[in-house]
Design a protein around this motif. Sequence first.
Motif, PDB file in Angstrom:
ATOM      1  N   PRO A 121       0.601  -1.271   0.146  1.00 27.82           N
ATOM      2  CA  PRO A 121      -0.248  -0.210  -0.040  1.00 27.82           C
ATOM      3  C   PRO A 121       0.942   1.701   0.046  1.00 27.82           C
ATOM      4  N   TYR A 122       2.024   1.465  -0.110  1.00 35.57           N
ATOM      5  CA  TYR A 122       3.423   2.355   0.309  1.00 35.57           C
ATOM      6  C   TYR A 122       2.823   3.024   0.877  1.00 35.57           C
ATOM      7  N   MET A 123       2.806   2.528   1.978  1.00 33.97           N
ATOM      8  CA  MET A 123       2.270   3.098   3.457  1.00 33.97           C
ATOM      9  C   MET A 123       3.988   3.360   4.215  1.00 33.97           C
ATOM     10  N   ARG A 124       3.582   5.055   4.292  1.00 27.49           N
ATOM     11  CA  ARG A 124       5.599   5.737   4.676  1.00 27.49           C
ATOM     12  C   ARG A 124       5.754   4.790   5.911  1.00 27.49           C
ATOM     13  N   PRO A 125       7.239   3.778   6.059  1.00 24.10           N
ATOM     14  CA  PRO A 125       8.118   3.734   7.566  1.00 24.10           C
ATOM     15  C   PRO A 125       7.895   4.682   8.406  1.00 24.10           C
ATOM     16  N   GLY A 126       7.188   3.237   9.405  1.00 24.06           N
ATOM     17  CA  GLY A 126       6.914   4.338  10.971  1.00 24.06           C
ATOM     18  C   GLY A 126       5.347   3.306  11.428  1.00 24.06           C
ATOM     19  N   ARG A 127       4.450   3.882   9.799  1.00 27.26           N
ATOM     20  CA  ARG A 127       2.793   2.728  10.601  1.00 27.26           C
ATOM     21  C   ARG A 127       3.006   2.253  10.669  1.00 27.26           C
ATOM     22  N   THR A 128       2.454   1.952  11.312  1.00 22.14           N
ATOM     23  CA  THR A 128       1.866   0.671  12.456  1.00 22.14           C
ATOM     24  C   THR A 128       0.606  -0.361  11.411  1.00 22.14           C
TER      25      THR A 128
ATOM     26  N   THR B 138      -1.478   0.190   8.329  1.00 20.36           N
ATOM     27  CA  THR B 138      -2.093   0.496   7.395  1.00 20.36           C
ATOM     28  C   THR B 138      -3.180  -0.648   7.103  1.00 20.36           C
ATOM     29  N   PHE B 139      -4.154  -1.798   7.932  1.00 21.21           N
ATOM     30  CA  PHE B 139      -5.062  -2.106   7.673  1.00 21.21           C
ATOM     31  C   PHE B 139      -5.822  -1.123   7.540  1.00 21.21           C
TER      32      PHE B 139
ATOM     33  N   TRP C 273      -6.031   2.153   6.948  1.00 17.78           N
ATOM     34  CA  TRP C 273      -6.080   2.237   5.682  1.00 17.78           C
ATOM     35  C   TRP C 273      -7.074   1.762   4.716  1.00 17.78           C
ATOM     36  N   GLY C 274      -6.613   0.709   4.502  1.00 20.93           N
ATOM     37  CA  GLY C 274      -7.074  -0.817   3.400  1.00 20.93           C
ATOM     38  C   GLY C 274      -8.201  -0.020   3.487  1.00 20.93           C
ATOM     39  N   ILE C 275      -9.376  -0.094   5.134  1.00 16.84           N
ATOM     40  CA  ILE C 275     -10.640  -0.459   4.677  1.00 16.84           C
ATOM     41  C   ILE C 275     -11.382   0.741   4.340  1.00 16.84           C
ATOM     42  N   GLN C 276     -10.698   2.154   4.942  1.00 18.35           N
ATOM     43  CA  GLN C 276     -11.280   3.074   4.160  1.00 18.35           C
ATOM     44  C   GLN C 276     -10.916   3.214   3.058  1.00 18.35           C
ATOM     45  N   SER C 277      -9.756   2.784   1.777  1.00 19.77           N
ATOM     46  CA  SER C 277      -9.947   3.047   1.045  1.00 19.77           C
ATOM     47  C   SER C 277     -10.778   2.252   0.060  1.00 19.77           C
ATOM     48  N   ALA C 278     -11.362   0.997  -0.034  1.00 14.81           N
ATOM     49  CA  ALA C 278     -11.931   0.083  -0.009  1.00 14.81           C
ATOM     50  C   ALA C 278     -13.509   1.109   0.466  1.00 14.81           C
ATOM     51  N   VAL C 279     -13.616   1.278   1.278  1.00 12.56           N
ATOM     52  CA  VAL C 279     -15.200   2.080   1.525  1.00 12.56           C
ATOM     53  C   VAL C 279     -15.721   2.821   0.403  1.00 12.56           C
TER      54      VAL C 279
ATOM     55  N   ASN D 237       4.133  -3.822   3.285  1.00 14.91           N
ATOM     56  CA  ASN D 237       3.803  -4.282   4.390  1.00 14.91           C
ATOM     57  C   ASN D 237       2.568  -4.870   4.820  1.00 14.91           C
ATOM     58  N   ILE D 238       1.668  -5.346   3.444  1.00 13.27           N
ATOM     59  CA  ILE D 238       0.685  -6.763   3.623  1.00 13.27           C
ATOM     60  C   ILE D 238       0.941  -7.986   2.999  1.00 13.27           C
ATOM     61  N   PRO D 239       0.915  -8.483   3.871  1.00 15.19           N
ATOM     62  CA  PRO D 239       1.151 -10.547   4.313  1.00 15.19           C
ATOM     63  C   PRO D 239       0.102 -11.039   3.394  1.00 15.19           C
ATOM     64  N   ASN D 240      -1.291 -11.291   4.147  1.00 14.46           N
ATOM     65  CA  ASN D 240      -2.664 -11.280   3.412  1.00 14.46           C
ATOM     66  C   ASN D 240      -3.497 -10.490   3.364  1.00 14.46           C
ATOM     67  N   PRO D 241      -3.459  -9.934   2.537  1.00 15.35           N
ATOM     68  CA  PRO D 241      -4.613  -9.276   1.440  1.00 15.35           C
ATOM     69  C   PRO D 241      -5.612 -10.104   1.480  1.00 15.35           C
ATOM     70  N   GLU D 242      -5.798 -11.096   2.396  1.00 13.64           N
ATOM     71  CA  GLU D 242      -7.449 -11.830   2.596  1.00 13.64           C
ATOM     72  C   GLU D 242      -8.146 -10.770   3.395  1.00 13.64           C
ATOM     73  N   LEU D 243      -7.264 -11.320   4.873  1.00  7.11           N
ATOM     74  CA  LEU D 243      -7.763  -9.873   6.315  1.00  7.11           C
ATOM     75  C   LEU D 243      -8.531  -8.303   5.452  1.00  7.11           C
ATOM     76  N   ILE D 244      -7.793  -7.684   4.310  1.00  2.30           N
ATOM     77  CA  ILE D 244      -8.604  -7.015   4.699  1.00  2.30           C
ATOM     78  C   ILE D 244      -9.640  -7.028   3.215  1.00  2.30           C
ATOM     79  N   ILE D 245      -9.852  -7.705   2.492  1.00  3.30           N
ATOM     80  CA  ILE D 245     -11.026  -8.365   1.880  1.00  3.30           C
ATOM     81  C   ILE D 245     -11.826  -8.449   2.891  1.00  3.30           C
ATOM     82  N   ALA D 246     -11.596  -9.585   3.654  1.00  4.06           N
ATOM     83  CA  ALA D 246     -12.745 -10.156   4.165  1.00  4.06           C
ATOM     84  C   ALA D 246     -13.039  -9.113   5.229  1.00  4.06           C
ATOM     85  N   ALA D 247     -12.425  -8.058   5.936  1.00  7.28           N
ATOM     86  CA  ALA D 247     -12.977  -6.816   6.728  1.00  7.28           C
ATOM     87  C   ALA D 247     -13.644  -5.772   5.489  1.00  7.28           C
TER      88      ALA D 247
END
Length: 376
Positions: free
Chosen positions: A11-18, A22-23, A25-31, A53-63
């Motif tokens: 997701p091109y999250m700047r270093p230091g993001r938790t 990141t999670f 921001w993925g949900i906000q972007s989808a909504v 830094n997303i090792p499991n995209p399926e978690l964002i997809i499901a949420a």
Amino acid sequence: MAMETGLIFHPYMRPGRTAKQTFDWGIQSAVQADSVGIDSMMISEHASQVWENIPNPELIIAAAALQTKNIKFAPMAHILPHQHPAKLATMIGWLSQILEGRYFLGIGAGAYPQASYIHGIRNAGQSNTATGGNETKSLNDMVRESLSIMEKIWKREPFFYEGKYWDAGYPEELEGDDGDEQHKLADFSPWGGKAPEIAVTGFSYNSPSIRLAGERNFKPVSIFSGLDALKKHWEVYSEAAIAAGHIPDRARHAVSQTVFCAETDKEAKRLVMEGPIGYCFQRYLIPIWHRFGMMDGFAKDAGIDPADADLEFLVDNVFVVGSPETVTEKINALFAATGGWGTLQVEVHDYYDDPAPWFQSLEMISKEVAPKIALP
């Protein structure tokens, strides 16, 4: 038919993001994307890079599925050499059922040697460079073997396969007495009972992934790397598709690009140069593009030395930045130069701290730009 719009979330999250940021921001972007009529969202799978830094995209997809209604989701891509195909096939099938038709599957061999190393694959090389890269044959062989196993599992017919890289099978369903269901197997085949639509990304000029997409009638997704590479992608895809007995359809072709809209050209350029997109390119992407020759195609299009390609060059000559009218003109110009495509997949950046400019841009792209772009 108008061009469709989508997001691609690396997701091109700047270093230091938790991880939580990141999670979120993925949900906000989808909504937001769903609310303004964007058609799809691809979420990358990266296990090693701090900026991606997303090792499991399926978690964002499901949420995100719980908070959206129409947008389709895909992992883009599950890195097949990094996972056991039986486990992945089961998870994909279940998630596809949960989304009830709003899921498609992206697959890939992996772009980062560090991620392959983590998964026990040494000397993977650096793939997806503008000059063709050196994706190792073993990674591509692993993709084909993994996909073959997953397709067998989705058919739910008994088999056992002893492969070069993995062993897997599907057991025979035993018959019980009437009313006895203890022997029945859970159905984890994808929604509709068959393999989901499969998409493959390509970046390099002679991308083996794009050729695979043509051979297997998969959806081609081009990471924009210059006019020549984009035209070559369609040529490679079409030739492979026709040779395999498929009819290539430009409406299925998606192109990933950096796009940003604002009320005026001047404001759009300022927001990109001074905002998260500019920050990411200055700190992360431009050095990578220079190091691996990925700037060469863009420099060739403009007739300059790749060493002279900086952020302002990219904003003015490569990215699609401006007012809705200017962005429409730029996309139509790209269509005229390359033959066009069906979906513009917009690269997502880290606007977590102030999402308003980004959300306004997405709404303009979806409502004011896409309806004016006719499919080839």
